[in-house]
Design an enzyme around this catalytic site. Structure first.
Site: not given
Length: 465
Positions: A80, A155, A179
């Site tokens: 990420k 996210s 997330s």
């Protein structure tokens, strides 16, 4: 479709170790998959083609020389883009850090590299990890591979999609209110949020320092175990658990806080979860109704804590770069500015009370179970900034584990009538991470969703070529 790219870490690791598969060959196949499908899915902000090929050549040489580093050696993994990568830009999904190149890796990334993993690229995310949709105004919206019109959750949406779509065998995500788990559930993958502080946050852009977690996103629970074993710290705190996977769940007591778990749940999702709970019972588990005293106050406390703590990092940046933030973040920051110190202190006090009361409720159960997501993903472009704060709370039941700091797993458990995946969530006591994963793996094997996912009519209906 290259079937090898949709197997698991455990499978390709065995092939690599036996020299039946080359890390260079595997990395090239993965890069080809990214080149073909990422223009549609937008799962990556930065694809590390040259770097990953160099890493794969090194891994191949090491394997040929018998210098085997473990089950991630030579396996392509996504990171990420909120976690620092040495020599590779780390944007946080923002324009502010569009060209920032860190001089060191985040601790979790460093541990993966030391284990021989190939870092294939930096995955897209909701800007600064502050949202549940991965609609990024700067780098493009990530699309759900099961329905390209829909959000993948967030996210860590790019990490989930990369894993689901054969563009990485796993990924690192972060989780402040769900997330990791929410996008995993909506994309048909596994997501694990470890106990708070079990995996280092060092080298990650902070959202909320007391709620943030770093964890693995994979295709199977066993793969999550492989990644966690590499990434974890504070090993001495982890409860011992039988390393042999459970054959069944006989003797397991699983708490089901029904009032909380089924509130705002869509009928199609509820039907899937009810079947999953029945399967847990078929495996021998006892589902026990329990209460969660102070739950609503605790969730409000989480919002207060998160919106206060986020400004400790973003406050100075807002003074200089406010114009570079997305509209939903600008809207959210208003609330942090308006929270007085006494409200933050009271929120932390409520949090402590809630943890104490929940631990008391868990004295006679092994874990909590319920849905990960309670709604199907909505269409990209339909969210307004005013929804940004509430999305994580309306789409799923993930924030509970963040305010507690307890380990939480999302594992695929079926599909809605529209063919969209649903996640089953297992939440354990502090440092019972291994037990949570074993419960999830036992369920996963009983349902064999890994095979079912690939056989689903909607699986990766992507434009070809």
């Amino acid at each position: 479709m290259n079937e090898l790219l949709f197997t698991d870490i455990h499978t390709v690791s065995g092939l690599l170790k036996k020299k039946k598969l080359s890390p260079v060959e595997l990395t090239k196949m993965t890069l080809d998959q990214i080149q073909e499908h990422d223009p549609t899915l937008t799962a990556f902000i930065t694809v590390m083609e040259a770097e990953s090929l160099a890493q794969s050549k090194q891994a191949e040489q090491e394997l040929l020389e018998g210098k085997y580093k473990g089950r991630l050696h030579g396996v392509p993994i996504a990171v990420k883009d909120i976690l620092q990568t040495k020599g590779i830009r780390t944007t946080g999904g923002s324009k502010i850090f569009e060209n920032w190149i860190p001089d060191r890796d985040a601790v979790s990334v460093q541990k993966l590299k030391e284990a021989g993993a190939i870092i294939i690229g930096k995955a897209n995310l909701h800007e600064f990890a502050m949202g549940a949709t991965t609609e990024n105004p700067h780098y493009g919206s990530t699309r759900n591979p099961w329905d390209l019109k829909k959000i993948p959750g967030g996210s860590s949406g790019g990490s989930a999609v990369a894993t689901a779509a054969g563009m990485a065998f796993g990924a690192i995500g972060t989780d402040t209110a769900g997330s990791i788990r929410l996008p995993a559930a909506m994309c048909g993958t596994v997501g694990f949020k470890p106990t708070y502080d079990l995996v280092s946050q060092k080298g990650s852009f902070p959202f909320s320092w007391s709620l943030d977690h770093v964890g693995p996103m994979t295709r199977t629970v066993n793969d999550a175990v492989i990644m966690l074993e590499t990434m974890k710290e504070n090993v001495e705190k982890m409860e011992e658990a039988n390393v042999i996977p459970f054959e069944n769940l006989k003797g397991m007591k699983l708490g089901f806080p029904e009032a909380y778990m089924i509130s705002r749940i869509e009928p199609g999702v509820k039907k899937v979860i009810e079947k999953a709970l029945e399967r847990l019972q078929d495996l021998g588990a006892e589902i026990i109704p329990i209460e969660l005293p102070l739950i609503e106050q605790a969730l409000e406390a989480l919002k207060t804590i998160a919106q206060s703590e986020v400004l400790s990092f973003h406050g100075p940046l807002l003074n200089k770069y406010r114009h570079l933030y997305g509209e939903d973040l600008k809207y959210r920051f208003q609330f942090g500015h308006d929270i007085p110190a006494i409200a933050y202190i009271n929120a932390q006090r409520i949090r402590k009370q809630f943890i104490k009361k929940t631990l008391r409720q868990l004295e006679n159960v092994d874990a909590l179970v319920g849905p990960t997501n309670v709604q199907e993903p909505f269409e990209i472009g339909t969210m307004v900034p005013e929804q940004a704060i509430s999305n994580m709370f309306t789409l799923g039941k993930t924030p509970l584990a963040n305010i507690l700091g307890f380990p939480a797993l999302s594992v695929p458990c079926g599909f809605t009538q529209a063919g969209i995946p649903v996640g089953l969530q297992v939440i354990g006591k502090p440092y019972s991470d291994r037990k949570v994963l074993q419960i999830g793996e036992c369920y996963e094997k009983a349902e064999n969703w890994v095979k079912a996912l690939r056989n689903n009519k909607n699986y990766l209906k992507l434009p070809q070529g």
